[in-house]
Design an enzyme around this catalytic site. Structure first.
Site, PDB file in Angstrom:
ATOM      1  N   GLN A 123     109.866  15.100  80.632  1.00  0.00           N
ATOM      2  CA  GLN A 123     108.911  14.302  81.400  1.00  0.00           C
ATOM      3  C   GLN A 123     108.435  13.122  80.562  1.00  0.00           C
ATOM      4  OE1 GLN A 123     106.086  17.300  83.553  1.00  0.00           O
ATOM      5  NE2 GLN A 123     107.041  18.364  81.864  1.00  0.00           N
ATOM      6  N   THR A 178     104.183  21.216  77.724  1.00  0.00           N
ATOM      7  CA  THR A 178     103.877  20.649  79.040  1.00  0.00           C
ATOM      8  C   THR A 178     102.855  21.512  79.758  1.00  0.00           C
ATOM      9  OG1 THR A 178     104.748  20.160  81.255  1.00  0.00           O
ATOM     10  CG2 THR A 178     106.044  21.703  79.918  1.00  0.00           C
ATOM     11  N   CYS A 214     108.625 -10.741  87.925  1.00  0.00           N
ATOM     12  CA  CYS A 214     110.077 -10.622  87.772  1.00  0.00           C
ATOM     13  C   CYS A 214     110.691 -12.021  87.666  1.00  0.00           C
ATOM     14  CB  CYS A 214     110.647  -9.871  88.971  1.00  0.00           C
ATOM     15  SG  CYS A 214     112.448  -9.807  88.995  1.00  0.00           S
ATOM     16  N   HIS A 249     110.956  11.196  84.370  1.00  0.00           N
ATOM     17  CA  HIS A 249     109.938  10.201  84.706  1.00  0.00           C
ATOM     18  C   HIS A 249     110.257   8.817  84.152  1.00  0.00           C
ATOM     19  CE1 HIS A 249     106.938  13.758  85.335  1.00  0.00           C
ATOM     20  NE2 HIS A 249     107.765  13.592  86.335  1.00  0.00           N
ATOM     21  N   CYS A 296     112.991  -6.114  93.611  1.00  0.00           N
ATOM     22  CA  CYS A 296     114.455  -6.231  93.631  1.00  0.00           C
ATOM     23  C   CYS A 296     115.132  -5.198  92.732  1.00  0.00           C
ATOM     24  CB  CYS A 296     114.894  -7.640  93.230  1.00  0.00           C
ATOM     25  SG  CYS A 296     114.696  -8.021  91.474  1.00  0.00           S
ATOM     26  N   CYS A 312     113.040 -12.554  91.076  1.00  0.00           N
ATOM     27  CA  CYS A 312     112.529 -12.687  92.451  1.00  0.00           C
ATOM     28  C   CYS A 312     111.018 -12.909  92.515  1.00  0.00           C
ATOM     29  CB  CYS A 312     112.917 -11.455  93.274  1.00  0.00           C
ATOM     30  SG  CYS A 312     111.916  -9.999  92.907  1.00  0.00           S
ATOM     31  N   ASN A 369     103.242  26.398  74.665  1.00  0.00           N
ATOM     32  CA  ASN A 369     102.237  25.363  74.940  1.00  0.00           C
ATOM     33  C   ASN A 369     100.903  25.760  74.310  1.00  0.00           C
ATOM     34  OD1 ASN A 369     101.986  22.782  76.386  1.00  0.00           O
ATOM     35  ND2 ASN A 369     100.359  23.806  77.526  1.00  0.00           N
TER      36      ASN A 369
HETATM   37  P1  NAD Z   1     100.261  16.841  80.009  1.00  0.00           P
HETATM   38  O1  NAD Z   1      99.424  15.814  79.325  1.00  0.00           O
HETATM   39  O2  NAD Z   1      99.937  17.186  81.410  1.00  0.00           O
HETATM   40  O3  NAD Z   1     100.251  18.218  79.189  1.00  0.00           O
HETATM   41  C1  NAD Z   1     100.594  18.277  77.850  1.00  0.00           C
HETATM   42  C2  NAD Z   1     100.369  19.724  77.404  1.00  0.00           C
HETATM   43  O4  NAD Z   1     100.815  19.822  76.054  1.00  0.00           O
HETATM   44  C3  NAD Z   1      98.911  20.168  77.444  1.00  0.00           C
HETATM   45  O5  NAD Z   1      98.810  21.411  78.119  1.00  0.00           O
HETATM   46  C4  NAD Z   1      98.527  20.312  75.958  1.00  0.00           C
HETATM   47  O6  NAD Z   1      97.644  21.375  75.723  1.00  0.00           O
HETATM   48  C5  NAD Z   1      99.870  20.583  75.320  1.00  0.00           C
HETATM   49  N1  NAD Z   1     100.011  20.132  73.941  1.00  0.00           N
HETATM   50  C6  NAD Z   1      99.594  18.975  73.391  1.00  0.00           C
HETATM   51  N2  NAD Z   1      99.990  18.886  72.108  1.00  0.00           N
HETATM   52  C7  NAD Z   1     100.648  20.057  71.835  1.00  0.00           C
HETATM   53  C8  NAD Z   1     101.297  20.561  70.684  1.00  0.00           C
HETATM   54  N3  NAD Z   1     101.368  19.860  69.534  1.00  0.00           N
HETATM   55  N4  NAD Z   1     101.862  21.789  70.760  1.00  0.00           N
HETATM   56  C9  NAD Z   1     101.809  22.521  71.926  1.00  0.00           C
HETATM   57  N5  NAD Z   1     101.221  22.075  73.043  1.00  0.00           N
HETATM   58  C10 NAD Z   1     100.654  20.838  73.001  1.00  0.00           C
HETATM   59  O7  NAD Z   1     101.747  16.335  79.858  1.00  0.00           O
HETATM   60  P2  NAD Z   1     103.017  16.655  80.727  1.00  0.00           P
HETATM   61  O8  NAD Z   1     102.979  18.057  81.232  1.00  0.00           O
HETATM   62  O9  NAD Z   1     104.162  16.200  79.938  1.00  0.00           O
HETATM   63  O10 NAD Z   1     102.886  15.694  82.013  1.00  0.00           O
HETATM   64  C11 NAD Z   1     102.113  14.546  82.089  1.00  0.00           C
HETATM   65  C12 NAD Z   1     102.824  13.281  82.463  1.00  0.00           C
HETATM   66  O11 NAD Z   1     102.453  12.337  81.525  1.00  0.00           O
HETATM   67  C13 NAD Z   1     104.300  13.313  82.439  1.00  0.00           C
HETATM   68  O12 NAD Z   1     104.685  12.924  83.699  1.00  0.00           O
HETATM   69  C14 NAD Z   1     104.750  12.259  81.430  1.00  0.00           C
HETATM   70  O13 NAD Z   1     105.623  11.362  82.079  1.00  0.00           O
HETATM   71  C15 NAD Z   1     103.513  11.516  81.052  1.00  0.00           C
HETATM   72  N6  NAD Z   1     103.249  11.316  79.620  1.00  0.00           N
HETATM   73  C16 NAD Z   1     104.275  11.090  78.740  1.00  0.00           C
HETATM   74  C17 NAD Z   1     103.992  10.893  77.402  1.00  0.00           C
HETATM   75  C18 NAD Z   1     105.146  10.656  76.443  1.00  0.00           C
HETATM   76  O14 NAD Z   1     106.192  10.165  76.855  1.00  0.00           O
HETATM   77  N7  NAD Z   1     104.998  11.006  75.161  1.00  0.00           N
HETATM   78  C19 NAD Z   1     102.674  10.905  76.940  1.00  0.00           C
HETATM   79  C20 NAD Z   1     101.645  11.108  77.872  1.00  0.00           C
HETATM   80  C21 NAD Z   1     101.947  11.322  79.209  1.00  0.00           C
END
Ligand code: NAD
Length: 258
Positions: free
Chosen positions: A108, A202, A161, A128, A139, A164, A227
């Site tokens: 994600q 996640t 863009c 994502h 476009c 366009c 997690n």
């Molecule tokens: P989320 O923020 O909903 O959840 C992250 C989870 O990870 C939390 O439950 C938290 O307690 C846990 N966490 C944080 N650090 C940790 C660690 N070191 N060890 C274990 N657990 C840890 O994130 P999500 O579920 O990925 O979804 C949120 C959306 O946010 C996604 O759609 C994503 O696209 C986007 N997002 C991406 C990034 C990135 O690319 N690094 C950063 C922030 C949000």
């Protein structure tokens, strides 16, 4: 981060991974917090600290409000993703691939840190999208994010863009935006075809991405969740390991020669 997972549970999960022929991973923002990129919903998350920031991730607000776009461009310009380096959790998933078990790495995350760590781009499914490109909402033209950020640095606070004149956004999925159908199908197939589904860092609160956990479980796969906080899928999991992914994942994954 603390590692509260009991050794017995870690050993059980490691055995499930070691016995599996195919492992599908679903990673989230928690995999990249050790690299200095904050998550959204964790205790130090962007939205936990500032609930109003969630509006920046709404497609409707982005399209209709130029101030939301200007703020989004300001934040992109200084985002920690541009200087972040992969961490131990990313490295452990490279080891998993080298052990020959990785079927797919569904992420994600939009930071491309799995690829930077050495995961094969063919195995990484970016549910994502990616921050490293821009996409025109009219476009569909794509361009490297660096080119657009250079325009922002030169004074365009809401760059349109170049083809366009449409609204430009990072090539990521905002709330209110559909996932790419082909990408989602690929992720669902990898969930159904796997022996173990490993969900790491996640909150499993974002759909349809989180739905791959149910799909894998229904198809008979073992589900391992790593997690820091509880998730809505903990009841479905074979093993839940509570703690830091940087500490736990290297203990779960066979080294490259095993
Ligand atoms: P989320 O923020 O909903 O959840 C992250 C989870 O990870 C939390 O439950 C938290 O307690 C846990 N966490 C944080 N650090 C940790 C660690 N070191 N060890 C274990 N657990 C840890 O994130 P999500 O579920 O990925 O979804 C949120 C959306 O946010 C996604 O759609 C994503 O696209 C986007 N997002 C991406 C990034 C990135 O690319 N690094 C950063 C922030 C949000």
């Amino acid at each position: 981060m603390r590692d509260d997972a009991p050794d017995r549970e870690v050993a059980h999960a490691a055995e499930l991974v070691a016995r599996a022929r195919r492992v599908t991973v679903l990673s989230g923002a928690g995999v990249s917090t050790d690299s200095g990129i904050p998550d959204f919903r964790g205790p130090q998350g962007v939205w936990t600290r500032n609930p109003a920031a969630e509006r920046l991730s709404s497609l409707q607000a982005y399209v209709s409000d130029p101030e939301v776009r200007r703020e989004a461009w300001r934040q992109r310009a200084t985002h920690p993703v541009w200087t972040a380096r992969p961490g131990p959790a990313h490295a452990a998933l490279v080891d998993l691939e080298r052990s020959g078990r990785l079927l797919a790495l569904l992420t994600q995350n939009i930071d491309e840190l799995h690829q930077a760590a050495g995961s094969s781009p063919e195995l990484v499914v970016e549910l994502h999208g990616t921050m490293h490109h821009t996409e025109c909402l009219s476009c569909g033209a794509r361009a490297p994010m660096a080119e657009t950020l250079a325009r922002v640095a030169a004074g365009e606070d809401d760059p349109p863009c170049l083809h366009c004149g449409g609204v430009l956004k990072s090539a990521t999925i905002s709330f209110g935006q559909e996932l790419d159908v082909g990408v989602l199908m690929r992720a669902r197939r990898a969930a159904v075809d796997t022996d173990v589904l490993l969900a790491v860092g996640t909150s499993l609160g974002v759909h349809p991405a989180a739905g791959v956990v149910d799909l894998a479980a229904a198809a008979g796969a073992a589900v391992v969740i790593v997690n820091a906080e509880p998730t809505p899928y903990d009841d479905v999991a074979t093993v839940v390991l509570r703690g830091g992914v940087g500490e736990i994942l290297p203990r779960l994954v066979p080294g490259p020669s095993e």
